[in-house]
Design an enzyme around this catalytic site. Structure first.
Site, PDB file in Angstrom:
ATOM      1  N   THR A  65      -3.309   6.221  -3.658  1.00 28.38           N
ATOM      2  CA  THR A  65      -2.051   6.701  -3.221  1.00 28.38           C
ATOM      3  C   THR A  65      -1.226   6.882  -4.174  1.00 28.38           C
ATOM      4  OG1 THR A  65      -1.750   4.657  -2.285  1.00 28.38           O
ATOM      5  CG2 THR A  65      -3.542   6.665  -0.756  1.00 28.38           C
ATOM      6  N   THR A  66      -0.280   5.508  -4.734  1.00 25.41           N
ATOM      7  CA  THR A  66       0.399   5.222  -5.357  1.00 25.41           C
ATOM      8  C   THR A  66       0.338   5.395  -7.144  1.00 25.41           C
ATOM      9  OG1 THR A  66       0.643   2.561  -4.515  1.00 25.41           O
ATOM     10  CG2 THR A  66       1.452   3.406  -5.908  1.00 25.41           C
ATOM     11  N   ASP A  82       1.309  -1.297  -0.062  1.00 28.73           N
ATOM     12  CA  ASP A  82       0.203   0.237   0.194  1.00 28.73           C
ATOM     13  C   ASP A  82       1.052   1.205  -0.356  1.00 28.73           C
ATOM     14  OD1 ASP A  82      -2.783   0.945   0.307  1.00 28.73           O
ATOM     15  OD2 ASP A  82      -1.440   1.978   1.982  1.00 28.73           O
TER      16      ASP A  82
END
Length: 554
Positions: A97-98, A64
């Protein structure tokens, strides 16, 4: 060096490091690229894991992006800004988010050669801002509406979100259903607007042991508490519930109080007063004939005695958040003073109160078919697995929430990014002047998403990207659905794979990445140094410590 016979004027302290102009901008770009490279291999269904050893000695094993960047300690202000991007994206939409970190790093990287050619940063920013506006309009035009009442369609969206996560191979099929049902449980409609508060009303309870198949959605609240007295009932059907946030014991003085007792009967009178005070509180509660009383504070032994005699079960020292969830579940009102209790404050919507033993601990279940709060009970082999499942589950919850609030979808697998890149490349040719170059850079940067997906699954990057560009360049009403199959690395129609993602995530990713890149490009001066107020006057006098460049890096 003397100027007109006068010594030079020292404005900055000697222990201050300063970078300005082109050097500061290029350093910022380099820092952003470094952060983006950390999480580049964490994108897509074939993502690699990162193992991070924290300062305390604990090990974090995850793919994550936000969890990885949150644990990394950096000194560069530009790198810190990139890490904040990921956190902002996680708070806003919960997913991507990545992607946002990789995209922002690529957008800044694309500007580097033009800065070296002495193009003014403001010109680049103008081109970027114009491209962002056009890209958002085009994304809106190709978005596909979705029926949020169609359970099968919604389940497919959540499953595809989970499919890119590390534990996708271990997830039992009902995990996606749990996420969707949890969001529907806490959905509240009032005055034509929808409100879904995941943070306050969906609790994730992780209990090591058992198997993943034992994960369940509990319509209500699960609290890690047992009854305060062995004589209290451990199972009650259709209980009347009272919620308090006060002590059920004699109130102690806020200031230190000394009492001088000269006669034994005076001591008995003091103890009698304390007992009468507790009895008065208990009588005020018992007057409403409850079966279950929960309080955020303590319960004295005497109060427990009265409650056991009346057949009432008590739980004490609840967290404020748990009490709020119980109130939402049973329809009760949290009261501060027992004497203020009214019939309308009693919760009557609870179907069952039950205490179960899981592993070595006791858990209180307060469930209701009309609950507007819920608990996701997670079981797994170990703490690392449970933490990773929780992170992935949070992404799934946010995806379900985003679609429920904004029912629009965009094709995944890099298809949307490639379609926008093609559109911007075409429009850049119609823009006059030097602004067309930075305008086209956004389109080039967007190609990093499909390219990274291809790299991470080990396919031939050049051949697959060429095939994907050809599909989008051919045009047609449905060309924007062609993307990369992250499992096999070939070009596929995303509708065949069912890979459609919430438009809110895609839009937020692009907006955050471009705006952050523009902000970093505006920086042309970095001054770093510590104020030494306690060590004598400024100006580098003898009271100042020696300058150590390592203390002020980046």
């Amino acid at each position: 060096m003397m100027q007109g016979g006068r010594p030079p004027i020292l404005v900055l302290n000697t222990n201050t490091k300063r970078e300005s102009g082109r050097k500061a901008q290029l350093n910022n770009i380099q820092a952003a690229k470094t952060v983006a490279d950390v999480v580049r291999t964490c994108l897509g269904p074939k993502a690699m894991l990162k193992m991070i050893l924290s300062m305390s000695g604990s090990v974090l094993l995850t793919a994550d992006g936000n969890s990885i960047l949150r644990e990394i300690d950096v000194s560069s202000p530009a790198a810190k800004s990139m890490i904040e991007l990921s956190r902002a994206q996680d708070e806003e939409v919960g997913d991507g988010t990545t992607s946002v970190t990789i995209l922002s790093g690529e957008i800044l990287s694309a500007a580097e050669p033009w800065l070296e050619k002495n193009m003014h940063p403001r010109t680049i920013i103008m081109g970027y801002t114009r491209a962002l506006t056009d890209a958002l309009e085009y994304m809106k035009s190709i978005a596909v509406p979705v029926d949020i009442n169609n359970r099968e369609q919604m389940l497919n969206i959540v499953k595809k979100c989970l499919g890119t996560k590390f534990v996708s191979g271990y997830f039992p099929p009902h995990i996606a259903e749990m996420s969707l049902d949890a969001v529907r449980t806490v959905l509240v409609e009032s005055e034509g607007r929808r409100d879904i508060d995941i943070k306050r009303f969906i609790r994730v309870e992780k209990i090591p042991g058992g198997t993943l198949d034992e994960c369940a959605l509990i319509p209500g609240v699960v609290i890690n508490k047992d009854v305060t007295h062995t004589g209290m009932k451990r199972r009650i059907e259709k209980p009347r519930v009272i919620l308090l946030d006060c002590n059920l014991e004699y109130k102690k003085g806020e200031n230190m109080t000394n009492i001088e007792v000269t006669k034994p009967e005076h001591w008995e009178q003091i103890m009698q007063q304390e007992e009468e005070h507790v009895k008065k509180m208990c009588d005020a509660i018992l007057k409403l004939k409850p079966n279950l009383v929960l309080t955020e504070k303590g319960v004295s032994d005497l109060a427990q005695h009265y409650f056991v005699k009346a057949g009432v079960t008590v739980l004490r020292r609840l967290k404020k958040t748990d009490n709020d969830r119980v109130a939402r579940t049973v329809g009760a009102t949290i009261v501060h003073d027992p004497e203020d209790l009214k019939e309308s404050d009693v919760g009557t919507k609870c179907d069952l109160f039950e205490i179960k033993k899981i592993g070595d601990e006791y858990f209180s279940y307060i469930t209701s078919s009309q609950a507007k709060a819920c608990t996701l009970l997670l079981r797994g082999a170990g703490k690392d697995i449970l933490n990773e499942i929780e992170r992935n589950l949070q992404d799934a919850l946010h995806v379900a929430r985003n679609v429920a609030l904004e029912p629009l979808l965009l094709p995944g697998g890099g298809a949307t990014e490639m379609a926008v890149a093609t559109k911007l490349a075409e429009k850049a040719k119609t823009i006059a002047g030097v602004e067309q170059y930075p305008y086209a850079l956004i389109g080039q940067a967007l190609e990093v998403i499909p390219r990274t997906l291809i790299q991470n699954c080990g396919a031939n990057v050049v051949r697959t990207m060429t095939a994907l560009r050809a599909k989008h360049a051919a045009g047609g009403a449905e060309s924007h659905f062609w993307g990369v199959d992250g499992e096999r690395g070939n070009v596929r129609d995303m509708r065949e794979l069912g890979l459609l993602e919430p438009a809110a995530v895609k839009v937020q990713t692009l907006k955050t990445a471009v705006e952050a890149a523009c902000m970093l490009l505006k920086v042309d001066d970095i001054v770093s140094g510590l104020s030494q107020k306690n060590n004598g006057a400024g100006g580098g006098g003898s009271g100042q410590p020696a300058f150590n460049p390592e203390d002020y890096e980046g």
